[in-house]
Design a protein around this motif. Structure first.
Motif, PDB file in Angstrom:
ATOM      1  N   UNK A  50      -9.429  25.904  40.483  1.00  0.00           N
ATOM      2  CA  UNK A  50      -8.296  26.704  40.975  1.00  0.00           C
ATOM      3  C   UNK A  50      -7.335  27.058  39.850  1.00  0.00           C
ATOM      4  N   UNK A  51      -7.124  26.140  38.922  1.00  0.00           N
ATOM      5  CA  UNK A  51      -6.246  26.402  37.780  1.00  0.00           C
ATOM      6  C   UNK A  51      -6.835  27.504  36.904  1.00  0.00           C
ATOM      7  N   UNK A  52      -8.128  27.401  36.629  1.00  0.00           N
ATOM      8  CA  UNK A  52      -8.810  28.423  35.823  1.00  0.00           C
ATOM      9  C   UNK A  52      -8.777  29.769  36.541  1.00  0.00           C
ATOM     10  N   UNK A  53      -9.007  29.771  37.843  1.00  0.00           N
ATOM     11  CA  UNK A  53      -8.974  31.010  38.632  1.00  0.00           C
ATOM     12  C   UNK A  53      -7.575  31.619  38.639  1.00  0.00           C
ATOM     13  N   UNK A  54      -6.553  30.793  38.762  1.00  0.00           N
ATOM     14  CA  UNK A  54      -5.184  31.298  38.735  1.00  0.00           C
ATOM     15  C   UNK A  54      -4.887  31.975  37.392  1.00  0.00           C
ATOM     16  N   UNK A  55      -5.314  31.365  36.311  1.00  0.00           N
ATOM     17  CA  UNK A  55      -5.138  31.986  34.989  1.00  0.00           C
ATOM     18  C   UNK A  55      -5.881  33.314  34.897  1.00  0.00           C
ATOM     19  N   UNK A  56      -7.113  33.334  35.409  1.00  0.00           N
ATOM     20  CA  UNK A  56      -7.911  34.560  35.345  1.00  0.00           C
ATOM     21  C   UNK A  56      -7.226  35.714  36.072  1.00  0.00           C
ATOM     22  N   UNK A  57      -6.585  35.407  37.202  1.00  0.00           N
ATOM     23  CA  UNK A  57      -5.903  36.440  37.986  1.00  0.00           C
ATOM     24  C   UNK A  57      -4.540  36.790  37.413  1.00  0.00           C
ATOM     25  N   UNK A  58      -3.844  35.813  36.867  1.00  0.00           N
ATOM     26  CA  UNK A  58      -2.457  36.014  36.481  1.00  0.00           C
ATOM     27  C   UNK A  58      -2.266  36.568  35.068  1.00  0.00           C
ATOM     28  N   UNK A  59      -3.076  36.152  34.121  1.00  0.00           N
ATOM     29  CA  UNK A  59      -2.876  36.544  32.729  1.00  0.00           C
ATOM     30  C   UNK A  59      -2.862  38.066  32.538  1.00  0.00           C
ATOM     31  N   UNK A  60      -3.787  38.837  33.143  1.00  0.00           N
ATOM     32  CA  UNK A  60      -3.705  40.292  32.970  1.00  0.00           C
ATOM     33  C   UNK A  60      -2.405  40.889  33.516  1.00  0.00           C
ATOM     34  N   UNK A  61      -1.916  40.352  34.633  1.00  0.00           N
ATOM     35  CA  UNK A  61      -0.652  40.845  35.197  1.00  0.00           C
ATOM     36  C   UNK A  61       0.498  40.516  34.258  1.00  0.00           C
ATOM     37  N   UNK A  62       0.513  39.319  33.721  1.00  0.00           N
ATOM     38  CA  UNK A  62       1.557  38.945  32.768  1.00  0.00           C
ATOM     39  C   UNK A  62       1.489  39.800  31.510  1.00  0.00           C
ATOM     40  N   UNK A  63       0.286  40.096  31.041  1.00  0.00           N
ATOM     41  CA  UNK A  63       0.143  40.981  29.880  1.00  0.00           C
ATOM     42  C   UNK A  63       0.707  42.362  30.187  1.00  0.00           C
ATOM     43  N   UNK A  64       0.444  42.856  31.383  1.00  0.00           N
ATOM     44  CA  UNK A  64       0.973  44.154  31.799  1.00  0.00           C
ATOM     45  C   UNK A  64       2.499  44.147  31.793  1.00  0.00           C
ATOM     46  N   UNK A  65       3.083  43.111  32.371  1.00  0.00           N
ATOM     47  CA  UNK A  65       4.543  43.023  32.471  1.00  0.00           C
ATOM     48  C   UNK A  65       5.184  42.832  31.098  1.00  0.00           C
ATOM     49  N   UNK A  66       4.608  41.953  30.287  1.00  0.00           N
ATOM     50  CA  UNK A  66       5.235  41.623  29.006  1.00  0.00           C
ATOM     51  C   UNK A  66       4.977  42.664  27.924  1.00  0.00           C
ATOM     52  N   UNK A  67       3.759  43.233  27.912  1.00  0.00           N
ATOM     53  CA  UNK A  67       3.388  44.086  26.779  1.00  0.00           C
ATOM     54  C   UNK A  67       3.125  45.537  27.150  1.00  0.00           C
ATOM     55  N   UNK A  68       2.916  45.812  28.415  1.00  0.00           N
ATOM     56  CA  UNK A  68       2.680  47.182  28.844  1.00  0.00           C
ATOM     57  C   UNK A  68       1.218  47.469  29.135  1.00  0.00           C
ATOM     58  N   UNK A  69       0.966  48.618  29.759  1.00  0.00           N
ATOM     59  CA  UNK A  69      -0.396  48.958  30.178  1.00  0.00           C
ATOM     60  C   UNK A  69      -1.345  49.270  29.024  1.00  0.00           C
TER      61      UNK A  69
END
Length: 99
Positions: A50-69
């Motif tokens: 579940x921890x690995x899955x949460x990272x897999x789902x969340x990291x791209x969204x965080x990259x979008x928010x922090x660094x842009x599309x």
């Protein structure tokens, strides 16, 4: 200081697979909470997955928010519901969106 020591003690007592998942996670996890969930009978392998899955789902969204599309690890667009789920503003005025 006592809370931090408790965190480290709990982390040290976790099964190796779960320690690896927590240590390599992109986000902080409360080791005492994980230990309590284990005490309730949840399987360590399931928690690690579940921890690995949460990272897999969340990291791209965080990259979008922090660094842009245009960041290589970010999607071109993130739906408002997804931003809301991860507790980001749904009508963003992020630095990379300003002209």
């Amino acid at each position: 200081m006592a809370r931090l020591k408790r965190q480290f003690d709990c982390f040290d007592r976790l099964p190796p697979k779960l320690r690896d998942a927590l240590a390599n996670a992109a986000f902080d996890w409360d080791a005492t909470l994980i230990a309590e969930v284990l005490d309730l009978g949840t399987a360590a392998d399931m928690l690690a997955a579940r921890i690995v899955e949460d990272d897999r789902r969340r990291v791209p969204v965080d990259n979008y928010v922090m660094y842009g599309p245009h960041h290589p690890g970010a999607p071109a667009h993130v739906p408002a519901k997804t931003l809301q789920y991860f507790r980001y503003p749904t009508k963003p005025s992020y630095w990379w969106g300003r002209s």
